[in-house]
Design a protein around this motif. Sequence first.
Motif, PDB file in Angstrom:
ATOM      1  N   VAL A  20      -0.956 -23.033 -12.919  1.00  0.00           N
ATOM      2  CA  VAL A  20      -2.064 -22.435 -13.677  1.00  0.00           C
ATOM      3  C   VAL A  20      -2.765 -21.420 -12.781  1.00  0.00           C
ATOM      4  O   VAL A  20      -2.847 -21.611 -11.567  1.00  0.00           O
ATOM      5  CB  VAL A  20      -3.055 -23.516 -14.176  1.00  0.00           C
ATOM      6  N   ARG A  21      -3.237 -20.327 -13.382  1.00  0.00           N
ATOM      7  CA  ARG A  21      -3.870 -19.253 -12.597  1.00  0.00           C
ATOM      8  C   ARG A  21      -5.351 -19.228 -12.938  1.00  0.00           C
ATOM      9  O   ARG A  21      -5.740 -18.910 -14.060  1.00  0.00           O
ATOM     10  CB  ARG A  21      -3.221 -17.904 -12.937  1.00  0.00           C
ATOM     11  N   ILE A  22      -6.180 -19.600 -11.966  1.00  0.00           N
ATOM     12  CA  ILE A  22      -7.579 -19.838 -12.274  1.00  0.00           C
ATOM     13  C   ILE A  22      -8.495 -18.992 -11.401  1.00  0.00           C
ATOM     14  O   ILE A  22      -8.416 -19.027 -10.177  1.00  0.00           O
ATOM     15  CB  ILE A  22      -7.890 -21.339 -12.129  1.00  0.00           C
ATOM     16  N   GLY A  23      -9.349 -18.201 -12.057  1.00  0.00           N
ATOM     17  CA  GLY A  23     -10.288 -17.337 -11.346  1.00  0.00           C
ATOM     18  C   GLY A  23     -11.717 -17.814 -11.467  1.00  0.00           C
ATOM     19  O   GLY A  23     -12.284 -18.416 -10.552  1.00  0.00           O
ATOM     20  N   THR A  24     -12.338 -17.585 -12.629  1.00  0.00           N
ATOM     21  CA  THR A  24     -13.778 -17.831 -12.769  1.00  0.00           C
ATOM     22  C   THR A  24     -14.149 -19.293 -12.533  1.00  0.00           C
ATOM     23  O   THR A  24     -15.212 -19.575 -12.005  1.00  0.00           O
ATOM     24  CB  THR A  24     -14.294 -17.392 -14.160  1.00  0.00           C
TER      25      THR A  24
ATOM     26  N   PHE B 144       1.769 -12.073  -6.402  1.00  0.00           N
ATOM     27  CA  PHE B 144       1.317 -10.894  -7.131  1.00  0.00           C
ATOM     28  C   PHE B 144       1.319 -11.222  -8.621  1.00  0.00           C
ATOM     29  O   PHE B 144       2.334 -11.629  -9.173  1.00  0.00           O
ATOM     30  CB  PHE B 144       2.217  -9.680  -6.830  1.00  0.00           C
ATOM     31  N   ILE B 145       0.144 -11.061  -9.263  1.00  0.00           N
ATOM     32  CA  ILE B 145       0.019 -11.450 -10.679  1.00  0.00           C
ATOM     33  C   ILE B 145      -0.463 -10.294 -11.553  1.00  0.00           C
ATOM     34  O   ILE B 145      -0.797 -10.482 -12.717  1.00  0.00           O
ATOM     35  CB  ILE B 145      -0.921 -12.677 -10.858  1.00  0.00           C
ATOM     36  N   GLY B 146      -0.494  -9.076 -10.985  1.00  0.00           N
ATOM     37  CA  GLY B 146      -0.948  -7.924 -11.758  1.00  0.00           C
ATOM     38  C   GLY B 146       0.215  -7.103 -12.288  1.00  0.00           C
ATOM     39  O   GLY B 146       1.379  -7.389 -12.004  1.00  0.00           O
TER      40      GLY B 146
ATOM     41  N   LEU C 298       9.132 -18.613 -15.528  1.00  0.00           N
ATOM     42  CA  LEU C 298       8.470 -17.689 -16.444  1.00  0.00           C
ATOM     43  C   LEU C 298       6.958 -17.700 -16.207  1.00  0.00           C
ATOM     44  O   LEU C 298       6.383 -18.697 -15.772  1.00  0.00           O
ATOM     45  CB  LEU C 298       8.725 -18.085 -17.900  1.00  0.00           C
ATOM     46  N   MET C 299       6.348 -16.579 -16.562  1.00  0.00           N
ATOM     47  CA  MET C 299       4.885 -16.456 -16.546  1.00  0.00           C
ATOM     48  C   MET C 299       4.471 -15.840 -17.874  1.00  0.00           C
ATOM     49  O   MET C 299       5.185 -14.997 -18.412  1.00  0.00           O
ATOM     50  CB  MET C 299       4.479 -15.546 -15.383  1.00  0.00           C
ATOM     51  N   THR C 300       3.343 -16.291 -18.411  1.00  0.00           N
ATOM     52  CA  THR C 300       2.825 -15.627 -19.600  1.00  0.00           C
ATOM     53  C   THR C 300       1.300 -15.671 -19.639  1.00  0.00           C
ATOM     54  O   THR C 300       0.672 -16.556 -19.057  1.00  0.00           O
ATOM     55  CB  THR C 300       3.430 -16.215 -20.895  1.00  0.00           C
TER      56      THR C 300
ATOM     57  N   ALA D  97      -7.740 -14.125  -7.546  1.00  0.00           N
ATOM     58  CA  ALA D  97      -8.795 -13.692  -6.626  1.00  0.00           C
ATOM     59  C   ALA D  97      -9.229 -12.237  -6.798  1.00  0.00           C
ATOM     60  O   ALA D  97      -9.910 -11.697  -5.922  1.00  0.00           O
ATOM     61  CB  ALA D  97      -8.334 -13.934  -5.194  1.00  0.00           C
ATOM     62  N   LYS D  98      -8.891 -11.620  -7.938  1.00  0.00           N
ATOM     63  CA  LYS D  98      -9.298 -10.213  -8.092  1.00  0.00           C
ATOM     64  C   LYS D  98     -10.818 -10.081  -7.991  1.00  0.00           C
ATOM     65  O   LYS D  98     -11.552 -10.923  -8.524  1.00  0.00           O
ATOM     66  CB  LYS D  98      -8.778  -9.627  -9.406  1.00  0.00           C
ATOM     67  N   SER D  99     -11.252  -9.068  -7.253  1.00  0.00           N
ATOM     68  CA  SER D  99     -12.671  -8.745  -7.060  1.00  0.00           C
ATOM     69  C   SER D  99     -13.412  -9.710  -6.130  1.00  0.00           C
ATOM     70  O   SER D  99     -14.603  -9.545  -5.906  1.00  0.00           O
ATOM     71  CB  SER D  99     -13.421  -8.621  -8.385  1.00  0.00           C
TER      72      SER D  99
ATOM     73  N   GLU E  56      -3.112 -12.179  -6.551  1.00  0.00           N
ATOM     74  CA  GLU E  56      -3.787 -10.880  -6.480  1.00  0.00           C
ATOM     75  C   GLU E  56      -3.202  -9.937  -7.528  1.00  0.00           C
ATOM     76  O   GLU E  56      -1.997  -9.935  -7.778  1.00  0.00           O
ATOM     77  CB  GLU E  56      -3.621 -10.261  -5.080  1.00  0.00           C
ATOM     78  N   ASN E  57      -4.087  -9.109  -8.120  1.00  0.00           N
ATOM     79  CA  ASN E  57      -3.657  -8.170  -9.164  1.00  0.00           C
ATOM     80  C   ASN E  57      -3.477  -6.747  -8.670  1.00  0.00           C
ATOM     81  O   ASN E  57      -2.776  -5.965  -9.298  1.00  0.00           O
ATOM     82  CB  ASN E  57      -4.689  -8.085 -10.289  1.00  0.00           C
ATOM     83  N   TYR E  58      -4.187  -6.409  -7.602  1.00  0.00           N
ATOM     84  CA  TYR E  58      -4.205  -5.009  -7.179  1.00  0.00           C
ATOM     85  C   TYR E  58      -3.731  -4.893  -5.741  1.00  0.00           C
ATOM     86  O   TYR E  58      -4.197  -5.617  -4.860  1.00  0.00           O
ATOM     87  CB  TYR E  58      -5.620  -4.440  -7.314  1.00  0.00           C
TER      88      TYR E  58
ATOM     89  N   GLY F 190      -1.861 -20.439 -18.438  1.00  0.00           N
ATOM     90  CA  GLY F 190      -3.156 -21.094 -18.499  1.00  0.00           C
ATOM     91  C   GLY F 190      -4.105 -20.518 -17.466  1.00  0.00           C
ATOM     92  O   GLY F 190      -3.715 -20.271 -16.321  1.00  0.00           O
ATOM     93  N   MET F 191      -5.350 -20.243 -17.903  1.00  0.00           N
ATOM     94  CA  MET F 191      -6.380 -19.685 -17.047  1.00  0.00           C
ATOM     95  C   MET F 191      -7.623 -20.587 -17.155  1.00  0.00           C
ATOM     96  O   MET F 191      -7.534 -21.716 -17.633  1.00  0.00           O
ATOM     97  CB  MET F 191      -6.661 -18.241 -17.454  1.00  0.00           C
ATOM     98  N   SER F 192      -8.777 -20.090 -16.711  1.00  0.00           N
ATOM     99  CA  SER F 192      -9.961 -20.960 -16.667  1.00  0.00           C
ATOM    100  C   SER F 192     -10.268 -21.642 -18.001  1.00  0.00           C
ATOM    101  O   SER F 192     -10.626 -22.812 -18.031  1.00  0.00           O
ATOM    102  CB  SER F 192     -11.180 -20.151 -16.215  1.00  0.00           C
TER     103      SER F 192
HETATM  104  C1  LIG Z   1      -7.835 -12.856 -13.731  1.00  0.00           C
HETATM  105  C2  LIG Z   1      -6.523 -13.488 -14.054  1.00  0.00           C
HETATM  106  C3  LIG Z   1      -6.411 -14.867 -14.250  1.00  0.00           C
HETATM  107  C4  LIG Z   1      -7.577 -15.832 -14.196  1.00  0.00           C
HETATM  108  O1  LIG Z   1      -8.531 -15.569 -15.159  1.00  0.00           O
HETATM  109  P1  LIG Z   1      -9.852 -16.498 -15.298  1.00  0.00           P
HETATM  110  O2  LIG Z   1     -10.164 -16.439 -16.721  1.00  0.00           O
HETATM  111  O3  LIG Z   1     -10.874 -15.851 -14.417  1.00  0.00           O
HETATM  112  O4  LIG Z   1      -9.483 -17.851 -14.831  1.00  0.00           O
HETATM  113  C5  LIG Z   1      -5.147 -15.379 -14.518  1.00  0.00           C
HETATM  114  N1  LIG Z   1      -4.058 -14.595 -14.597  1.00  0.00           N
HETATM  115  C6  LIG Z   1      -4.132 -13.272 -14.416  1.00  0.00           C
HETATM  116  C7  LIG Z   1      -2.893 -12.467 -14.516  1.00  0.00           C
HETATM  117  C8  LIG Z   1      -5.369 -12.675 -14.133  1.00  0.00           C
HETATM  118  O5  LIG Z   1      -5.418 -11.344 -13.969  1.00  0.00           O
END
Ligand SMILES: *Cc1c(COP(=O)(O)O)cnc(C)c1O
Length: 220
Positions: free
Chosen positions: A208-212, A67-69, A149-151, A25-27, A46-48, A192-194
């Motif tokens: 999985v961590r998904i933003g966009t 917390f993922i930042g 683990l996270m990567t 959810a950053k930004s 959240e990253n920040y 894994g991201m978007s």
């Molecule tokens: C922003 C972010 C994501 C998600 O990225 P998208 O490409 O927007 O899905 C996943 N993990 C971390 C650590 C991030 O900072």
Amino acid sequence: MGEIRDNVLKLRSEIPQGINIVAAAKSRNAQEILEAIDAGITVVGENYLQESEEMIEAIGRKAAWHFIGHIQKNKVKHIVPLFDMIETVDSLELSGLIDQHSAKHGKIMPVLIEVNIGREAQKHGAMPEAVPELIRQISGLPNIRVKGLMTMGPFVEDPEELRPYFRLAKTLFEEIKALNIPNVSMEDLSMGMSDSFRIAIEEGATMVRIGTRIFGQRPY
Ligand SMILES: *Cc1c(COP(=O)(O)O)cnc(C)c1O
């Protein structure tokens, strides 16, 4: 409006039930995050610190907060009381700080160990070969619990290029699980991201961590 909801429902229908979605959810503002939660998101990443303080104040415990930042050591005392999991632990020193502050809050903090799976010089995360011993050391701290683990994986043009890195992370995850280290439960593999979540799930991600793909393109 409605777009975030549609995105979450679509994602949830594509992703197997047992896999946790962390909405990165950053930004994003509180209204956007609430829309995702209303559509079924249960974990927000959240990253920040500063941004997350505002969001957690506004939204409260309607979701779990991860917390993922990257963590600056002087921020640990603020991060510990706010978050339900820290996904970006990569050193014993940081773990010691988390342990101390968790004790103060009567809390046992679940953490993931961030692995620099591509062994890149400028990247955060522990080197893969150092992770088993790091986890063994952390397991002796009473107020912190390693859950997996996270990567991130390297930046690549084609997400398919991430597959071998995800596979390595899964292998490491299983190796550590087989060690049966006391106080360590290897349950979560966050990768894994978007652009890459499908590949990550095929290679064994449980989270999985998904933003966009939930919120659309970031405003900044
Ligand atoms: C922003 C972010 C994501 C998600 O990225 P998208 O490409 O927007 O899905 C996943 N993990 C971390 C650590 C991030 O900072």
